[in-house]
Design a protein around this motif. Sequence first.
Motif, PDB file in Angstrom:
ATOM      1  N   TRP A   1      46.609  46.576  39.796  1.00 41.81           N
ATOM      2  CA  TRP A   1      45.286  46.617  39.185  1.00 41.81           C
ATOM      3  C   TRP A   1      44.861  48.067  39.031  1.00 41.81           C
ATOM      4  O   TRP A   1      45.136  48.909  39.882  1.00 41.81           O
ATOM      5  CB  TRP A   1      44.263  45.900  40.067  1.00 41.81           C
ATOM      6  CG  TRP A   1      44.826  44.748  40.827  1.00 41.81           C
ATOM      7  CD1 TRP A   1      45.236  44.739  42.134  1.00 41.81           C
ATOM      8  CD2 TRP A   1      45.071  43.441  40.331  1.00 41.81           C
ATOM      9  NE1 TRP A   1      45.710  43.500  42.478  1.00 41.81           N
ATOM     10  CE2 TRP A   1      45.620  42.673  41.399  1.00 41.81           C
ATOM     11  CE3 TRP A   1      44.883  42.822  39.094  1.00 41.81           C
ATOM     12  CZ2 TRP A   1      45.984  41.348  41.245  1.00 41.81           C
ATOM     13  CZ3 TRP A   1      45.243  41.500  38.962  1.00 41.81           C
ATOM     14  CH2 TRP A   1      45.772  40.774  40.016  1.00 41.81           C
ATOM     15  N   SER A   2      44.166  48.350  37.961  1.00 47.56           N
ATOM     16  CA  SER A   2      43.586  49.683  37.787  1.00 47.56           C
ATOM     17  C   SER A   2      42.182  49.513  37.241  1.00 47.56           C
ATOM     18  O   SER A   2      41.919  48.625  36.419  1.00 47.56           O
ATOM     19  CB  SER A   2      44.431  50.532  36.835  1.00 47.56           C
ATOM     20  OG  SER A   2      44.369  50.010  35.521  1.00 47.56           O
ATOM     21  N   ALA A   3      41.275  50.335  37.736  1.00 40.71           N
ATOM     22  CA  ALA A   3      39.882  50.277  37.292  1.00 40.71           C
ATOM     23  C   ALA A   3      39.494  51.646  36.769  1.00 40.71           C
ATOM     24  O   ALA A   3      39.498  52.626  37.518  1.00 40.71           O
ATOM     25  CB  ALA A   3      38.975  49.858  38.433  1.00 40.71           C
ATOM     26  N   SER A   4      39.202  51.726  35.492  1.00 43.00           N
ATOM     27  CA  SER A   4      38.854  52.993  34.862  1.00 43.00           C
ATOM     28  C   SER A   4      37.374  52.986  34.487  1.00 43.00           C
ATOM     29  O   SER A   4      36.905  52.113  33.748  1.00 43.00           O
ATOM     30  CB  SER A   4      39.708  53.203  33.604  1.00 43.00           C
ATOM     31  OG  SER A   4      39.316  54.356  32.928  1.00 43.00           O
ATOM     32  N   ASP A   5      36.639  53.989  35.018  1.00 44.67           N
ATOM     33  CA  ASP A   5      35.217  54.133  34.699  1.00 44.67           C
ATOM     34  C   ASP A   5      34.409  52.927  35.164  1.00 44.67           C
ATOM     35  O   ASP A   5      33.412  52.557  34.551  1.00 44.67           O
ATOM     36  CB  ASP A   5      35.026  54.352  33.191  1.00 44.67           C
ATOM     37  CG  ASP A   5      33.772  55.159  32.885  1.00 44.67           C
ATOM     38  OD1 ASP A   5      33.280  55.834  33.795  1.00 44.67           O
ATOM     39  OD2 ASP A   5      33.293  55.099  31.742  1.00 44.67           O
ATOM     40  N   VAL A   6      34.875  52.296  36.246  1.00 45.12           N
ATOM     41  CA  VAL A   6      34.187  51.141  36.814  1.00 45.12           C
ATOM     42  C   VAL A   6      33.752  51.498  38.226  1.00 45.12           C
ATOM     43  O   VAL A   6      34.538  52.074  38.991  1.00 45.12           O
ATOM     44  CB  VAL A   6      35.120  49.908  36.853  1.00 45.12           C
ATOM     45  CG1 VAL A   6      34.489  48.755  37.620  1.00 45.12           C
ATOM     46  CG2 VAL A   6      35.440  49.459  35.430  1.00 45.12           C
ATOM     47  N   PRO A   7      32.512  51.198  38.617  1.00 43.97           N
ATOM     48  CA  PRO A   7      32.082  51.479  39.987  1.00 43.97           C
ATOM     49  C   PRO A   7      33.034  50.855  41.004  1.00 43.97           C
ATOM     50  O   PRO A   7      33.620  49.797  40.767  1.00 43.97           O
ATOM     51  CB  PRO A   7      30.695  50.828  40.073  1.00 43.97           C
ATOM     52  CG  PRO A   7      30.217  50.812  38.665  1.00 43.97           C
ATOM     53  CD  PRO A   7      31.429  50.590  37.824  1.00 43.97           C
ATOM     54  N   SER A   8      33.187  51.535  42.141  1.00 46.80           N
ATOM     55  CA  SER A   8      34.119  51.048  43.160  1.00 46.80           C
ATOM     56  C   SER A   8      33.608  49.772  43.810  1.00 46.80           C
ATOM     57  O   SER A   8      32.632  49.174  43.356  1.00 46.80           O
ATOM     58  CB  SER A   8      34.347  52.135  44.212  1.00 46.80           C
ATOM     59  OG  SER A   8      33.109  52.492  44.793  1.00 46.80           O
ATOM     60  N   LYS A   9      34.269  49.372  44.882  1.00 47.98           N
ATOM     61  CA  LYS A   9      33.968  48.123  45.576  1.00 47.98           C
ATOM     62  C   LYS A   9      34.222  46.923  44.672  1.00 47.98           C
ATOM     63  O   LYS A   9      33.370  46.062  44.493  1.00 47.98           O
ATOM     64  CB  LYS A   9      32.542  48.117  46.118  1.00 47.98           C
ATOM     65  CG  LYS A   9      32.312  49.165  47.209  1.00 47.98           C
ATOM     66  CD  LYS A   9      30.922  49.061  47.798  1.00 47.98           C
ATOM     67  CE  LYS A   9      30.717  50.110  48.874  1.00 47.98           C
ATOM     68  NZ  LYS A   9      29.352  50.083  49.431  1.00 47.98           N
ATOM     69  N   THR A  10      35.375  46.912  44.078  1.00 44.93           N
ATOM     70  CA  THR A  10      35.830  45.764  43.300  1.00 44.93           C
ATOM     71  C   THR A  10      36.826  44.988  44.147  1.00 44.93           C
ATOM     72  O   THR A  10      37.769  45.554  44.673  1.00 44.93           O
ATOM     73  CB  THR A  10      36.502  46.201  41.993  1.00 44.93           C
ATOM     74  OG1 THR A  10      35.567  46.961  41.222  1.00 44.93           O
ATOM     75  CG2 THR A  10      36.962  45.001  41.178  1.00 44.93           C
ATOM     76  N   THR A  11      36.614  43.692  44.298  1.00 46.08           N
ATOM     77  CA  THR A  11      37.557  42.861  45.043  1.00 46.08           C
ATOM     78  C   THR A  11      38.241  41.897  44.099  1.00 46.08           C
ATOM     79  O   THR A  11      37.624  41.404  43.146  1.00 46.08           O
ATOM     80  CB  THR A  11      36.856  42.070  46.167  1.00 46.08           C
ATOM     81  OG1 THR A  11      35.823  41.254  45.599  1.00 46.08           O
ATOM     82  CG2 THR A  11      36.253  42.991  47.193  1.00 46.08           C
TER      83      THR A  11
END
Length: 364
Positions: free
Chosen positions: A120-130
């Motif tokens: 998984w990769s999160a770009s320009d998304v606030p952290s604390k993603t589960t």
Amino acid sequence: MTKMKAGWKKILFLSGFLLTIVLASGCYWRYQSLPAQMARLETAVNKHQWTVVEKMIPRFANGRKISKGSYQLFEAQLATKKAKQVFMQQLTKPTAYQIENKMSWFKPKKFLPQARYLSWSASDVPSKTTIYISGQNQLWQLSNQSHQTQQTYLPGQYQLDLTINNQCYGKVTQHRQVNLNQHNYQLKLTPDYFINQPDFQKHRLADVLTYYQSLNQSINQQLDFSHLEGVTAKDRAEVARVFAMLKPNLKAYQQQFQELAMNVDSLKIDGGQEPQVTFDLYIDLKQAVQVIAKTDKTTFELTNDDRQNATVTMQYSTDEKQWLIQTLDFETYEQAPSEWMHKRQVRLKQPNQANWQANQQQET
């Protein structure tokens, strides 16, 4: 003569013995040949003989042991005839399987799958993603904006139920087909990924609805805006200041609404730790204002029925952990929601009304 017969018997015996060895070797070679091994593996899969499958697929090509969970997921994804056919085709592809002892005539063949991973990769998304995969008891938290699963998958197509939860964008639950036949699978999470979800759109429209409902409630409570929802404390104080300034010249103020609509195609996002979202809004807001003139105390009736289109700007507050309305710009062009191709709509069972009168306050 007797010696000659004995010699012939010995020759015949040796010939027969050699022939038996050749035939046995041929049979064993045929038994251990790649087509025969593949046929036995296919039979074992079709008959759900997973102890046999485990012996023929003992480990991954990188030497890592195949866990029971990986085998169970692999078995589940071979539920259809087509999936089994694809599996058999993948066995001879080096990108999917490495065949041990492939060139040996007598050693048993082993089919070693290339290890596959989900990432998984999160770009320009606030952290604390589960991210949670149901049925596998796997939960990951994206704190550094990327992650790779520890679960190792065999090549194949998997049906996965994902629950993705982000602190500002909300929860997304979806059924996703993941193809791990030729390569690993990466799920890229971006702001657009979330705003295109129906729940995110519904919640932002609901935020605007809550704002207007609390606004009407505040007006009905003698212009007490302390409980106005959906805005910052600063904006709440500004609304109270404006009404306090107008109050001496107001005789009555009424407004009502019943329907709100969002133009989904107008949604735009500016990501980051406190992202902003904008969209076009329709609200059937009707207002009626009675103003008292300062000079001769004449009452003027003012109505405003046409300002029903607005551009809404909302920002996520990390302090309050919610989306707050920044602006409601009614100075926009007229739009017809009936012409919007994609929209979210809310219609209350009855109009939500606000009614304030100066004489009513005096009586109170």
